[in-house]
Design a protein around this motif. Structure first.
Motif, PDB file in Angstrom:
ATOM      1  N   TYR A 252      15.975  42.405  33.755  1.00 53.52           N
ATOM      2  CA  TYR A 252      14.736  43.151  33.875  1.00 53.52           C
ATOM      3  C   TYR A 252      15.167  44.430  34.883  1.00 53.52           C
ATOM      4  O   TYR A 252      16.395  44.194  35.497  1.00 53.52           O
TER       5      TYR A 252
ATOM      6  N   GLU B  18      15.221  44.924  29.870  1.00 54.38           N
ATOM      7  CA  GLU B  18      14.313  44.398  29.302  1.00 54.38           C
ATOM      8  C   GLU B  18      13.059  44.905  29.962  1.00 54.38           C
ATOM      9  O   GLU B  18      12.823  45.453  31.246  1.00 54.38           O
ATOM     10  N   GLN B  19      11.884  44.840  29.096  1.00 56.00           N
ATOM     11  CA  GLN B  19      10.686  45.543  29.777  1.00 56.00           C
ATOM     12  C   GLN B  19       9.967  44.575  30.610  1.00 56.00           C
ATOM     13  O   GLN B  19      10.111  43.224  30.204  1.00 56.00           O
TER      14      GLN B  19
ATOM     15  N   TYR C 115       6.485  37.103  32.987  1.00 52.34           N
ATOM     16  CA  TYR C 115       7.259  36.289  33.660  1.00 52.34           C
ATOM     17  C   TYR C 115       7.880  37.242  34.782  1.00 52.34           C
ATOM     18  O   TYR C 115       8.232  36.775  35.739  1.00 52.34           O
TER      19      TYR C 115
ATOM     20  N   ASP D 187       7.446  41.875  31.554  1.00 45.00           N
ATOM     21  CA  ASP D 187       6.585  41.161  31.030  1.00 45.00           C
ATOM     22  C   ASP D 187       5.795  40.226  31.883  1.00 45.00           C
ATOM     23  O   ASP D 187       6.296  40.432  33.153  1.00 45.00           O
TER      24      ASP D 187
END
Length: 438
Positions: free
Chosen positions: A111, A68-69, A73, A71
């Motif tokens: 992540y 996941e890129q 969060y 962000d």
């Protein structure tokens, strides 16, 4: 660490690097848990680690396209994982678990792997060094177990979508990383304990030296004041008794009082100067047996006749032994003036034939013997002394591995005998000398 920029109370600033820090450790490593609440927070290192993790995770995300890129969060999780390190010295146990938990949430959210694991390493390192070994191991173990679950079972229900199980060879790398953290932390903990122990030993040695210095100063002041005040007391009585009937004799008594008080003030000033500037050389040499004639003359002014006999060839004595010998004779004569009815005392100073070479025949150690006799009897009245005279003489002799024997003679009177050995190495005796004598 930014705490290293603080100057230590007992040495140069470790923040400057150099041998002192490697021998004694950073200042915060030498403090126990009880002092941790008063330490400054490690702002600089925490800020630097936060910036490094944020930037490094960005680069790691670009090279891990399957994750996941980052962000907002993810940025918050990374920030929290490093921000809690601000309290790692105050609450090491909580910080270790917090960094492990936040890192596990970060990995579980899909992540990218990266510098976030440094937060766990620093948190667990601080916990181990602080003594919370099992808690730190448990936090690292929980993170590893959680990673195994996520990488080989829970990945089906966690982002990123379509992700597969992680290769087992990667788990070997993670295991090596975990073992490295534990090993480095344990080595640091052992070194810290050594530093703390060494610091405690240095503090104890410093306290012992301070106690010895206080005892030495008390002994010096006692010997100086006891003798001089005894002379002054006797002469004051003579002066009062003869003030009307024999003014000239009363004038002589007052002259003796003036000379004795001046000498006492000079010696007290010498002791106090040493206290004010311990590293400076004394302004006047410490008294020794070469001043024995002055001591005899002072005693004679109180009405006490003193015969001095010297046996053997006189040799140059180490300063500490010379001072101790003078003070022992001085105190013994003072006690005669205070406590004996006798107005006659005898002083024997015997130098062994080996004193010149500091080595006796058949390998025996040479010694200086002092013997002070009076014919008594005791006055039986309180002379106003402190009662520390004999104790002070014994302390002086013991400091030089010597002995003191004091007590009544079979034929009446009182005898004090001191035996002060000269070691084969004269430096041994010199090292026991008070600081102003050396």
């Amino acid at each position: 660490m930014d705490e290293q920029h603080e100057r230590r109370a007992d040495g140069p600033s470790p923040g400057s690097g150099g041998p002192s820090m490697w021998r004694h450790g950073p200042p915060w490593w030498n403090q126990g848990d009880g002092a941790s609440a008063g330490r400054r927070l490690p702002w600089l290192t925490t800020l630097a680690l936060t910036v490094f993790v944020q930037i490094g995770s960005g680069f790691a995300g670009h090279s891990q396209s399957g994750r996941e890129q980052l962000d907002p969060y993810a940025r918050v999780l990374l920030f929290l994982a490093t921000a809690v390190l601000l309290f790692r010295h105050r609450f090491p146990l909580s910080v270790a678990w917090a960094t492990a938990g936040l890192t596990l949430v970060y990995i579980g959210a899909g992540y990218p792997y990266g510098p976030v694991f440094l937060a766990v390493a620093v948190g667990c390192f601080a916990a181990v060094v602080a003594g919370h070994r099992r808690a730190a191991w448990s936090a690292v173990g929980a993170l590893w177990a959680g990673h195994l679950l996520i990488a080989h079972w829970l990945y089906r229900w966690l982002p990123p979508g379509g992700d597969g199980a992680r290769p087992w060879n990667e788990e070997i790398a993670v295991a090596v990383w975990v073992v490295a953290i534990v090993a480095v932390s344990e080595l640091a903990r052992v070194r810290r304990e050594q530093w703390v122990k060494e610091r405690a030993e240095r503090a104890q040695a410093a306290r012992r030296r301070a106690d010895e210095e206080r005892l030495r100063m008390a002994r010096e002041l006692h010997d100086v004041l006891a003798h001089s005040i005894s002379v002054i007391n006797v002469q004051a009585g003579v002066g009062l008794a003869l003030l009307d009937s024999d003014p000239e004799q009363a004038r002589t008594a007052l002259t003796t009082i003036k000379a004795a008080s001046k000498e006492a003030l000079g010696e007290v000033r010498q002791v106090l100067d040493t206290l004010r500037a311990p590293g400076d050389a004394p302004r006047a040499p410490a008294p020794g047996l070469d001043r024995l004639p002055e001591l005899v003359e002072q005693a004679r002014s109180t009405g006490l006749t003193v015969d001095v006999t010297t046996e053997g060839t006189r040799a140059k004595l180490p300063p500490g032994l010379d001072l101790a010998a003078f003070r022992i004779v001085q105190e013994a004569l003072t006690n005669v003036v205070r406590h004996s009815v006798s107005r006659h005392a005898r002083v024997l100073v015997r130098y062994d034939e080996a004193c010149a070479t500091a080595e006796g025949k058949n390998g025996e150690s040479a010694a200086l013997t002092l013997r002070i006799d009076d014919d008594g009897p005791a006055t039986g009245t309180d002379a106003g002394g402190s009662g520390n005279g004999l104790a002070g003489m014994r302390e002086r002799a013991a400091a030089l591995d010597g002995t003191i024997e004091a007590g009544p003679r079979p034929d009446g009177g009182f005898r004090v005998t001191a035996v002060l050995p000269l070691a084969a190495d004269r430096d041994t005796a010199t090292r026991t000398a008070p600081r102003e004598d050396q």
